[in-house]
Design a protein around this motif. Structure first.
Motif, short mmCIF file in Angstrom:
data_model
loop_
_atom_site.label_atom_id
_atom_site.label_comp_id
_atom_site.label_asym_id
_atom_site.label_seq_id
_atom_site.Cartn_x
_atom_site.Cartn_y
_atom_site.Cartn_z
N ASN A 134 -24.46 57.52 5.07
CA ASN A 134 -24.09 57.37 3.76
C ASN A 134 -23.08 57.71 2.90
OD1 ASN A 134 -24.98 59.67 3.31
ND2 ASN A 134 -26.89 59.09 1.96
N PRO A 135 -22.60 57.98 2.60
CA PRO A 135 -21.10 58.09 1.75
C PRO A 135 -21.03 60.20 1.22
CG PRO A 135 -21.43 57.07 -0.03
CD PRO A 135 -22.77 57.23 0.87
N SER A 136 -22.17 59.93 1.76
CA SER A 136 -22.61 61.96 1.30
C SER A 136 -22.80 62.91 2.73
CB SER A 136 -24.10 62.44 0.44
OG SER A 136 -23.95 61.37 -0.58
N ALA A 137 -22.23 61.56 3.74
CA ALA A 137 -22.44 61.98 4.78
C ALA A 137 -23.47 62.26 5.92
CB ALA A 137 -21.14 62.84 5.84
N ILE A 138 -24.84 61.77 4.90
CA ILE A 138 -26.12 62.03 5.69
C ILE A 138 -26.47 60.47 6.64
CG2 ILE A 138 -28.49 62.07 4.76
CD1 ILE A 138 -27.59 63.67 2.40
N ASP A 139 -27.38 61.00 7.30
CA ASP A 139 -27.63 59.91 7.90
C ASP A 139 -29.24 60.12 7.80
OD1 ASP A 139 -28.91 58.71 10.40
OD2 ASP A 139 -28.26 59.41 12.02
N PRO A 140 -29.40 58.25 7.05
CA PRO A 140 -30.93 57.69 6.78
C PRO A 140 -31.85 57.90 8.17
CG PRO A 140 -29.35 56.89 5.13
CD PRO A 140 -27.95 57.19 7.44
N ASN A 141 -31.21 57.75 9.47
CA ASN A 141 -32.28 57.07 10.35
C ASN A 141 -32.59 58.99 10.70
OD1 ASN A 141 -34.23 55.91 11.17
ND2 ASN A 141 -32.83 56.14 13.26
N ARG A 142 -32.14 59.68 9.41
CA ARG A 142 -33.25 61.38 9.98
C ARG A 142 -33.55 61.82 8.95
NH1 ARG A 142 -31.55 59.59 13.75
NH2 ARG A 142 -31.29 60.39 16.61
N SER A 143 -33.69 60.91 8.10
CA SER A 143 -33.96 61.17 6.33
C SER A 143 -35.12 61.29 5.86
CB SER A 143 -32.94 61.40 5.28
OG SER A 143 -31.62 61.59 6.11
N PHE A 144 -35.67 60.68 6.24
CA PHE A 144 -37.60 59.34 6.07
C PHE A 144 -38.32 60.74 6.50
CE2 PHE A 144 -34.81 55.66 7.60
CZ PHE A 144 -35.38 55.90 6.68
N TYR A 145 -38.45 61.93 4.66
CA TYR A 145 -39.22 62.95 4.54
C TYR A 145 -39.94 62.53 2.92
CZ TYR A 145 -35.56 65.02 5.42
OH TYR A 145 -33.83 65.17 5.11
N ALA A 146 -40.33 64.05 2.95
CA ALA A 146 -40.56 63.78 1.53
C ALA A 146 -39.02 64.19 0.80
CB ALA A 146 -41.93 65.00 1.14
N GLU A 147 -39.19 64.15 -0.66
CA GLU A 147 -37.94 64.64 -0.58
C GLU A 147 -36.32 64.19 -0.01
OE1 GLU A 147 -38.85 68.19 -2.67
OE2 GLU A 147 -40.56 67.88 -3.55
N SER A 148 -36.48 63.56 0.14
CA SER A 148 -35.29 62.69 1.09
C SER A 148 -33.53 62.99 0.89
CB SER A 148 -35.42 61.58 1.24
OG SER A 148 -34.06 61.07 2.23
N PRO A 149 -32.98 63.29 1.11
CA PRO A 149 -31.46 63.42 0.52
C PRO A 149 -30.63 62.17 0.05
CG PRO A 149 -31.53 64.39 2.38
CD PRO A 149 -32.89 64.28 2.44
N ALA A 150 -31.10 61.28 1.48
CA ALA A 150 -31.00 60.49 1.52
C ALA A 150 -31.91 58.95 0.38
CB ALA A 150 -30.99 59.61 2.77
#
Length: 308
Positions: A134-150
């Motif tokens: 995403n625009p923050s250089a975060i991979d959504p597919n490594r971010s499926f957890y509580a309080e996700s940064p994505a």
């Protein structure tokens, strides 16, 4: 080829990106196709027994991205749920269009048998810019957890929290492309201040199961359906696919929850991630879409047989 010999053009090799590096990366991204035209308009005009709902909205700069899902219009509290997701990585085109194709052409085949929840494009900015992050250089597919940064991942998690019925199956549609080696893995290594080696891109379709619930018969049923459409990837000389040990023909397993993968976002019994290879000389973009549809049908067919 080691990244040390061909460093990524942003950042300092061996040093994780700072905010300035991330902004430099973001400035290089550009819109190449339209989420509104390719995804939203087909959803709004779709003729099927599915209800369209907006489950969130992302704001990136001046661009607003409404997030949409489809669910069985005749939702039944005594039936389990099958979750179908696409576009977690927006650049993986057939995942988005395969989900849309299934919803339009085949979802009604399952009316009254189960509840369908279909999320065609989890990462619309990634779809438009043909990006993994995403625009923050975060991979959504490594971010499926509580309080996700994505925001993409957090929005789906919130949607799933509204579903009272048990989610029995989840199929997540992806691609493995040549740009994984030419762009996305080098960018990842640069962002994290590490190094990478190119891995062999499998020529063909394969699946990623969950190491904690492998369900070999389920994975086989999906592959049997896909094999009627396109070829299944063979393991490399080390009996691996994409660097992971083969557990059965066309299947590797990951610890989906530990890795924060979309496939681990529920406690579904039957879980798989599809991977098609759109850059193959032996497959067309249409075949990739049809293969994704076949995978969904194979998964749902197996689920219904086990419920009978």
């Amino acid at each position: 080829m080691n990244a040390a010999a061909h460093p990524y053009p942003i950042g300092t090799p061996g040093t994780p990106w700072n905010n300035s590096d991330k902004q430099q990366w973001l400035a290089l991204q550009s819109v190449k196709r339209s989420y509104q035209t390719d995804v939203v308009q087909p959803l709004e005009t779709m003729q099927s027994g599915l209800a369209l709902l907006q489950y969130g909205q992302l704001q990136y700069g001046a661009a607003t991205y409404p997030l949409f899902a489809l669910k069985s219009a005749q939702w039944q509290s005594n039936k389990p749920v099958a979750l179908i997701t696409g576009g977690v990585h927006g650049y993986e085109t057939s995942g988005v269009h395969g989900t849309l194709r299934f919803a339009q052409a085949h979802a009604d085949d399952y009316a009254g048998q189960l509840n369908l929840l279909i999320v065609p494009c989890i990462s619309p900015w990634g779809y438009e810019t043909i990006n993994r992050w995403n625009p923050s250089a975060i991979d959504p597919n490594r971010s499926f957890y509580a309080e996700s940064p994505a925001g993409e991942s957090a929005a789906l998690i919130k949607l799933l929290g509204t579903i009272a019925e048990p989610i029995l199956l989840h199929i997540d549609l992806h691609e493995t492309t040549d740009t994984d080696n030419s762009e996305f893995r080098p960018a990842l290594a640069a962002r994290d201040g590490t190094y990478h080696d190119n891995w062999n891109i499998p020529d063909g379709f394969y699946l990623v199961g969950d190491s904690h619930k492998a369900e070999a018969d389920f994975q086989r049923a999906v592959l049997d359906a896909v094999e009627k459409v396109t070829h299944i990837a063979d393991a490399d000389e080390n009996n691996r696919l994409i660097g992971s040990p083969l557990v059965q023909h066309g299947v590797v397993n990951y610890d989906t929850k530990k890795l924060g993968l979309c496939a681990g976002v529920t406690d579904a019994r039957w879980v798989t991630t599809t991977e098609v290879y759109p850059d193959s000389d032996n497959a067309t973009p249409e075949q990739c879409i049809v293969a994704q549809v076949a995978a969904i049908q194979g998964a749902l067919g197996y689920m219904l047989r086990q419920m009978a």
